[in-house]
Write an enzyme that holds these catalytic residues in place. Structure first.
Site, PDB file in Angstrom:
ATOM      1  N   GLU A   1       0.823  -1.205   0.000  1.00 49.71           N
ATOM      2  CA  GLU A   1       0.000   0.000   0.000  1.00 49.71           C
ATOM      3  C   GLU A   1       0.861   1.260   0.000  1.00 49.71           C
ATOM      4  O   GLU A   1       0.541   2.248  -0.665  1.00 49.71           O
ATOM      5  CB  GLU A   1      -0.932   0.015   1.212  1.00 49.71           C
TER       6      GLU A   1
ATOM      7  N   GLY B   1      12.776  -5.035   0.810  1.00 44.21           N
ATOM      8  CA  GLY B   1      12.952  -3.899  -0.089  1.00 44.21           C
ATOM      9  C   GLY B   1      13.869  -4.156  -1.274  1.00 44.21           C
ATOM     10  O   GLY B   1      14.305  -3.199  -1.911  1.00 44.21           O
ATOM     11  N   GLU B   2      14.159  -5.426  -1.568  1.00 46.05           N
ATOM     12  CA  GLU B   2      15.052  -5.726  -2.685  1.00 46.05           C
ATOM     13  C   GLU B   2      14.381  -6.565  -3.780  1.00 46.05           C
ATOM     14  O   GLU B   2      15.049  -7.241  -4.547  1.00 46.05           O
ATOM     15  CB  GLU B   2      16.310  -6.442  -2.196  1.00 46.05           C
TER      16      GLU B   2
ATOM     17  N   GLU C   1       4.621  -6.011 -10.234  1.00 45.23           N
ATOM     18  CA  GLU C   1       6.065  -5.734 -10.223  1.00 45.23           C
ATOM     19  C   GLU C   1       6.837  -6.639 -11.169  1.00 45.23           C
ATOM     20  O   GLU C   1       7.674  -6.153 -11.937  1.00 45.23           O
ATOM     21  CB  GLU C   1       6.609  -5.818  -8.787  1.00 45.23           C
TER      22      GLU C   1
ATOM     23  N   PRO D   1      10.987 -15.305   0.216  1.00 44.06           N
ATOM     24  CA  PRO D   1       9.794 -15.499   1.055  1.00 44.06           C
ATOM     25  C   PRO D   1       9.142 -14.178   1.422  1.00 44.06           C
ATOM     26  O   PRO D   1       9.814 -13.164   1.602  1.00 44.06           O
ATOM     27  CB  PRO D   1      10.360 -16.201   2.303  1.00 44.06           C
ATOM     28  N   ARG D   2       7.841 -14.201   1.510  1.00 45.83           N
ATOM     29  CA  ARG D   2       7.098 -13.002   1.895  1.00 45.83           C
ATOM     30  C   ARG D   2       7.509 -12.531   3.284  1.00 45.83           C
ATOM     31  O   ARG D   2       7.550 -11.338   3.563  1.00 45.83           O
ATOM     32  CB  ARG D   2       5.598 -13.306   1.860  1.00 45.83           C
TER      33      ARG D   2
ATOM     34  N   ASN E   1       0.566  -9.545  -5.582  1.00 44.21           N
ATOM     35  CA  ASN E   1       0.451  -8.677  -6.768  1.00 44.21           C
ATOM     36  C   ASN E   1       1.459  -9.061  -7.848  1.00 44.21           C
ATOM     37  O   ASN E   1       2.664  -9.087  -7.585  1.00 44.21           O
ATOM     38  CB  ASN E   1       0.673  -7.220  -6.337  1.00 44.21           C
ATOM     39  N   PRO E   2       1.001  -9.340  -9.080  1.00 42.09           N
ATOM     40  CA  PRO E   2       1.921  -9.703 -10.161  1.00 42.09           C
ATOM     41  C   PRO E   2       2.456  -8.507 -10.935  1.00 42.09           C
ATOM     42  O   PRO E   2       3.202  -8.682 -11.905  1.00 42.09           O
ATOM     43  CB  PRO E   2       1.035 -10.560 -11.075  1.00 42.09           C
TER      44      PRO E   2
END
EC number: 2.4.99.12
Length: 438
Positions: free
Chosen positions: A68, A313-314, A341, A271-272, A338-339
């Site tokens: 977000e 963040g990478e 990126e 991993p998330r 979300n696809p």
């Protein structure tokens, strides 16, 4: 009767929050001990301000987590361009880091107060926002009610409702209406999301598209990217990103299934939740796989089977190392990730079938040929293998993904147009009072 029931529920929620407030410190301390709260700034979660309020109109933008926050960055930058003061709140340490990296000291950043009346009231008493902009699906009853009682316009941007959330709200229509009637405008991601918000009593509702599409591709540190590219060389690669529990195991098994066909294969697993890295390292090692962990600076050598992207963040770095990406929370978990990126970076997108939280994005990608859904591990292995051995097919998917993203752009302009009736009076007020934020 139902209206009275809804009011009674909300009153009980308010009372329970007030009663819980004195003992909530233990919960925040526990989260802080697990790295989920910023210990030095934990007072902000109780609504205690970390700095003074600036003079003049102030717009509050709330974005809960990383996705977000990234989505609203261009919107916040546009509002700053009008010369307005902006306070951005986030709910996680990682999203706070994203806000700092991308917006810096151009904004005021605070952690969002807990959705308890004492915390929310304290926050609003200090900051006195003139407009509240809430991202995606952050429906916090006490915050919405307190803003409503103070007649602060609330606008939901990039709004979406998952199948599960919509079903839950539909069971309590009067409760939904009692909350959504406080929203001055809902700007939804898709026609389906717009229809759902309208069905729950939100008025008015417009559709903008997904703000995330207008953000641009995720960045990558050039030096780190070049170093990894040198280490990897010409080895074949594929990635499993934003994975949830069980999907890393599937990715490791796919690696083992394909490594004989593709000598030197390197699998990148992101991993998330990076805090699971230790457990994943033990699991992969037990399978006889050699793992390089990004977080501890391990180098990718000729013996490395898996690059474990256990950093925050990478994503832009990892996606630039491959042309094939499986997007997680879609095989062993529900909803998908979300696809956009991967598609922005011209990556062929694969995912499981449980992608309902991003139905519109996947539908467009699939229709254009930029993404493919797989049923299980074996089908994923087959899809990765096919794309690796068929350069033309892979490049068609990559180009189709980028084309789809280009077609989907324009959400920022539509969102700003919908916000204009709320922002324009504040711009005039700011200029008349000489409190321009520039």
């Amino acid at each position: 009767m139902s209206e009275r029931w809804a009011r009674a529920v909300l009153s009980s929620y308010r009372m329970a929050g007030s009663l819980a407030f004195p003992v909530i410190g233990a919960y925040v301390a526990w989260r802080s001990s697990r790295g989920k709260e910023d210990h030095a700034r934990r007072r902000e979660r109780y609504g205690l301000a970390g700095r003074p309020r600036p003079d003049g109109p102030l717009i509050w933008v709330h974005a809960a987590s990383v996705g977000e926050t990234i989505a609203v960055v261009p919107l916040v930058e546009s509002i700053l361009g009008y010369g307005m003061h902006v306070i951005v709140t986030t709910g996680t340490v990682t999203s706070a880091k994203v806000a700092e990296e991308r917006l810096g000291d151009r904004i005021i950043h605070q952690y969002v107060p807990l959705d308890l009346k004492p915390a929310v009231s304290r926050f609003l008493d200090h900051w006195q926002p003139d407009l509240a902009i809430i991202a995606e699906s952050e429906i916090w009853p006490m915050t919405i009610l307190e803003l409503g009682s103070r007649r602060v316009p609330q606008v939901l941007v990039n709004g979406r409702l998952s199948d599960r959330s919509f079903k839950s709200w539909r069971k309590r229509p009067y409760l939904a209406e009692a909350l959504f009637e406080n929203l001055a405008h809902v700007i939804a991601q898709s026609e389906l999301d717009g229809e759902r918000f309208a069905a729950l009593g939100a008025r008015p509702v417009t559709v903008s598209g997904n703000l995330k599409v207008d953000t641009g591709p995720p960045p990558a540190d050039p030096k780190a990217l070049e170093a990894l590219r040198i280490q990897i060389g010409r080895r074949p690669t594929w990635a499993a990103v934003s994975t949830h529990d069980g999907e890393e195991t599937v990715a490791a098994q796919v690696h083992s299934m394909l490594s004989a066909r593709h000598p030197g294969l390197l699998t990148i697993i992101v991993p998330r939740h990076p805090e699971r890295a230790e457990a994943l390292l033990a699991e992969f090692s037990a399978l006889g796989l050699n793992v390089a962990r990004r977080s501890v600076g391990d180098k990718v050598t000729a013996q490395t089977d898996i690059l474990l992207g256990d950093t925050i963040g990478e994503m832009g770095l990892y996606l630039r190392l491959t042309e094939i990406a499986f997007v997680g929370r879609s095989l062993t978990s529900d909803g998908g990730q979300n696809p956009i990126e991967p598609a922005m970076l011209e990556t062929a997108v694969l995912a499981g079938r449980n992608v309902q939280n991003f139905r519109d994005s996947y539908q467009r990608l699939i229709e254009n040929g930029g993404a493919k859904l797989v049923r299980d591990r074996d089908m994923l292995a087959g899809a990765v293998n096919f794309l690796m051995v068929n350069d033309a097919a892979r490049h068609r998917m990559m180009a189709a993904g980028m084309r789809t993203v280009t077609e989907m752009r324009g959400a920022l302009g539509k969102t700003l147009k919908a916000l204009e009736p709320f922002i324009q009076p504040l711009i005039v007020k700011s200029r008349l009072n000489g409190t321009n934020g520039r």
